[in-house]
Structure formats: C-alpha cells, structure tokens
Design a protein around this motif. Structure first.
Motif, PDB file in Angstrom:
ATOM      1  N   TYR A 199     130.435  23.739  94.637  1.00  0.00           N
ATOM      2  CA  TYR A 199     129.674  23.285  95.809  1.00  0.00           C
ATOM      3  C   TYR A 199     129.495  24.495  96.711  1.00  0.00           C
ATOM      4  CZ  TYR A 199     130.980  18.447  94.544  1.00  0.00           C
ATOM      5  OH  TYR A 199     131.161  17.249  93.913  1.00  0.00           O
ATOM      6  N   ALA A 239     141.215  16.710  93.256  1.00  0.00           N
ATOM      7  CA  ALA A 239     141.324  17.450  91.990  1.00  0.00           C
ATOM      8  C   ALA A 239     139.959  17.710  91.362  1.00  0.00           C
ATOM      9  CB  ALA A 239     142.205  16.680  91.014  1.00  0.00           C
ATOM     10  N   LYS A 253     137.896  14.758  90.268  1.00  0.00           N
ATOM     11  CA  LYS A 253     137.598  13.646  89.361  1.00  0.00           C
ATOM     12  C   LYS A 253     136.197  13.081  89.611  1.00  0.00           C
ATOM     13  CE  LYS A 253     141.218  11.300  90.837  1.00  0.00           C
ATOM     14  NZ  LYS A 253     141.603  12.227  91.925  1.00  0.00           N
ATOM     15  N   SER A 254     135.889  12.816  90.891  1.00  0.00           N
ATOM     16  CA  SER A 254     134.560  12.255  91.191  1.00  0.00           C
ATOM     17  C   SER A 254     133.472  13.281  90.885  1.00  0.00           C
ATOM     18  CB  SER A 254     134.458  11.859  92.667  1.00  0.00           C
ATOM     19  OG  SER A 254     135.456  10.920  92.969  1.00  0.00           O
ATOM     20  N   GLU A 282     132.424   5.418  93.570  1.00  0.00           N
ATOM     21  CA  GLU A 282     133.419   4.938  94.524  1.00  0.00           C
ATOM     22  C   GLU A 282     132.747   4.199  95.686  1.00  0.00           C
ATOM     23  OE1 GLU A 282     137.363   7.344  96.107  1.00  0.00           O
ATOM     24  OE2 GLU A 282     135.597   8.422  95.470  1.00  0.00           O
ATOM     25  N   GLU A 293     137.569   4.829  90.636  1.00  0.00           N
ATOM     26  CA  GLU A 293     138.535   4.116  91.491  1.00  0.00           C
ATOM     27  C   GLU A 293     138.126   2.671  91.761  1.00  0.00           C
ATOM     28  OE1 GLU A 293     140.547   6.278  94.401  1.00  0.00           O
ATOM     29  OE2 GLU A 293     140.672   8.011  93.075  1.00  0.00           O
TER      30      GLU A 293
END
Ligand code: ATP
Length: 230
Positions: free
Chosen positions: A11, A39, A41-42, A84, A159
């Motif tokens: 990013y 970490a 994940k998304s 999410e 999630e």
C-alpha cells in the motif's frame, strides 16, 4: 483453482505481503488462514479478488493470470469474497439483496435462493424486511447467502464471526461446515481454535509472511500457534 507463487503486495510503497505461495482447489473443504491483527489476511483476500494489485510473483485463478482479470471476472470464474464489511444494501430487502448476488446467475436464481433459505431459515422468515433491520448475525448470514447466490466454487469468508455473540458464533461455524460440503471455503478467522478444527489445510500468516502451513489440527497443536497466540 487458485495458485499463487511468491506474491508481494504493498500500500503506497509499504509492502504488506511477502513471497506468499499457496494453492486452493475446489476439492478441498475448509482452508483456513489465521494470524494476528494486521498480518495481512484481508489484504490477501483483496489480492485474490483482483481488487488489490500484486507487485511481484504469479497468481492464477483457474489458469488465468489475475492481471488479465477484472474483479467481476473473478466472481464469474467462481471465486467469491464475503468481506468483513459485509457490504449489504441496507435499504433493500433480504430477498433483493440475495437477488443482487445472482446478477450473473439468473437462470438458477429461484432454486439457489431456496437453498440459501434452507441453510438459513431465518432469512426466509425475514425475506421482505430490509437488510438494515437485521441483527448482526442475520446480516452475516445474508452476506454469506448473497455470496452463495453467485454459485462460487471457492467462497472466501473474512471473519464471519466478527461481532457475533458466542452462541451465534457456534451456529455460524456449524453453517460454515455445512456449506463446505458443497463449496470450498477459504476462511479467515480470529477464533483460531474453531477455524483450525474445521480446516483440512491451514496457514499461519505473520507480518505478511506464511510462517507455518499444516493440516488444521497439526497447526492447532503446533508450537507456532502457541507462540503466536499465548
Ligand atoms: P485484521 O484482522 O486486523 O483485519 P489483517 O490480517 O486482515 O488484520 P490487513 O487488514 O490485511 O490485516 O492489513 C495488513 C497491513 O496493511 C496492516 O498493517 C494495515 O494497517 C495495512 N493496510 C490495510 N489496508 C490498508 C490500506 N487500504 N491502506 C494502507 N494500509 C493498509
């Protein structure tokens, strides 16, 4: 089938995923990715959805290079990501939200909707209520149901138990297990014990790198999980 080799992403010049290699095929039941907050994940799911570009490495979905695909192509090919945020249309009814998930699958829409209602009977009861009026758990069911309306081969859930009461979380995991009998689930979860107990294959992501890969049970019993979470 998803095949990733040494993928990196960032990013604004700050790298968040490093050399990730893995594969997910539609023969699998549940594949879990666990790891601490932040970490990546998304981000990984956004990469697989074609929303977040890769800087390096190779990523193919059913043999097609991700760089040649639009996010809508990814859905059409069979990878559906329930994020999410859930991204429901709050002013629209439950049924209309489900219809939106089927925008490219009109021919099977009625039977797919019936399957969603069989899986989540509460959505059938609430079919003419607006999505915004549902409880958190019901909204999560609707988000998953809408994902299923697109007939995924691989359904990614970010999630799904987020914000749900413990009892509802247990029911959600039962539903995920039921769905995984027909559709491969790529599961990101903070309930590490529950996620790893369900998963045939599991990865531990830390600081943007996979630090362990095993069967779900193997990872659950490993020192890696103890170190990461205790
Ligand atoms: P969580 O469980 O907290 O959602 P995660 O494992 O899903 O965590 P990501 O949300 O993928 O982690 O975030 C990975 C890293 O990328 C974090 O350092 C986060 O601050 C950063 N990040 C995420 N989204 C953006 C963005 N849109 N712009 C800049 N940095 C971002």
């Amino acid at each position: 089938m998803i095949e990733a080799t040494d993928i990196d992403t960032s990013y604004g010049g700050i790298q968040v995923l490093w050399d990730l290699s893995f594969s997910v095929s539609e023969e699998e039941g549940v594949v879990a990715i666990v790891g601490p907050n932040g970490a990546g994940k998304s981000t990984l799911l956004r990469v697989l959805s074609g929303i977040q570009p890769i800087d390096d490495g190779e990523l193919t979905l059913w043999g097609e290079d991700i760089e040649s695909l639009q996010p809508s192509d990814v859905v059409d090919m069979g990878f559906v990501h329930v994020s999410e945020e859930r991204n429901l249309f709050n002013e629209m009814t439950v049924e209309e939200n489900l219809e939106m998930g089927a925008y490219k699958r009109r021919e099977n829409m009625e039977s797919n909707m019936q399957e969603v209602y069989d899986l989540f009977p509460i959505l059938d009861e609430r079919s003419s209520q607006t999505a915004g009026s549902l409880s958190g758990g019901e909204q999560q069911m609707l988000a998953i149901g809408r994902g299923l309306m697109a007939e995924p081969k691989i359904l990614a859930l970010d999630e799904p138990s987020e914000g749900l009461a413990p009892q509802i979380t247990d029911r959600m995991f039962e539903k995920i297990e039921a769905i995984s009998e027909d559709v491969t689930i790529l599961l990101i979860e903070q309930h590490v014990n529950k996620a790893l107990s369900l998963a045939e294959t599991a990865y531990l992501l830390e600081n943007g790198e996979f630090v362990a890969q095993d069967t779900g049970q193997g990872l659950l019993e490993s020192q890696h999980i103890e170190d990461a979470y205790l």
